[in-house]
Design an enzyme around this catalytic site. Sequence first.
Site, PDB file in Angstrom:
ATOM      1  CG  LEU A  95     102.098 -80.111  34.213  1.00 39.23           C
ATOM      2  CD1 LEU A  95     103.307 -81.189  33.603  1.00 39.23           C
ATOM      3  CD2 LEU A  95     102.971 -79.032  35.040  1.00 39.23           C
ATOM      4  CE  LYS A 152      99.058 -65.446  34.046  1.00 34.26           C
ATOM      5  NZ  LYS A 152      99.309 -66.242  35.179  1.00 34.26           N
ATOM      6  CG  HIS A 207     103.110 -75.576  33.568  1.00 33.78           C
ATOM      7  ND1 HIS A 207     101.790 -75.694  33.680  1.00 33.78           N
ATOM      8  CD2 HIS A 207     103.719 -74.801  34.459  1.00 33.78           C
ATOM      9  CE1 HIS A 207     101.263 -74.982  34.874  1.00 33.78           C
ATOM     10  NE2 HIS A 207     102.818 -74.718  35.258  1.00 33.78           N
TER      11      HIS A 207
END
Length: 282
Positions: free
Chosen positions: A29, A145, A33
């Site tokens: 992460l 993204k 995230h």
Amino acid sequence: MKIVERIADLRAARQGAGKVGLVPTMGFLHDGHLSLIRAARSASETVVMSLFVNPTQFGPSEDFEAYPRDTPRDLDLARETGVDIVFMPSTGEVYPPGFDTWVEAGKLAERWEGEHRPGHFRGVATVVVKLLQIVQPDLAYFGEKDYQQLLIVKKMVADLNLPVEIIPCPIVREASGLALSSRNAYLADDRRPRAAVLYRAMQRAQKLASSGVDDVSLLIAEMKMVVGQEPAAHLEYLAVVDRDSLQPTGQLGVEARILGAMGFDGVRLIDNAPLRLGTDDD
Ligand code: PAF
């Protein structure tokens, strides 16, 4: 925070959980995230995060084995950021022996990442449908993204009548402009600002477009020129596309999307950005 490895246990934990927000991840992460988890936290009663490095979305010569993993750290970050349930199944739990049913993404998956990573979106679409079926969330969060992935997931959810709302979340960037990605871990720290060259190229096109330049071939040539100044960068593709169909666009309309992928120090990086004519951009 509950940690659940079996589908049956996840289903039991999900009972009576109220409005559920799902954040699907492959772990390792980063702040991108965490921004998805925070968005889910603010809109859901129960936040489920899946942590599963999905083998079917990696090609045979890709980095499945080497993909960065740090489960203890991921669990700490998930707990601190407000996740209620982590679903971290084994590969055999998701793909039991004899598994043989696939979700094939359509036209949106043909080009760009789909062309450079054959089979990638079939693996993504299949695992996302499985996660949505297993968790049955009200909301599911995906980062911009992976813009092509986001559009494919939205289309799949609409086409297959899946009862979930897909919530897109903005790209999170380092100060240099480099889009956060678990694969950035492959880059040496002092190389990251230079790896932001793809985004710098996109910013150059945004600036030109905002000052009224609408000639797409000129914008692409300018971006290629910027990337060309960085010897470690090897472009795979750099395109201006319709933001909904992902088809290349010849004339800049009100809003398009720039999509790009490059190799940098042997690491494959992707990025994207909105492109608006005659306005200031983000
Ligand atoms: O974006 C990712 O991390 C993955 O493609 C996803 C959506 C978790 C599916 O494995």
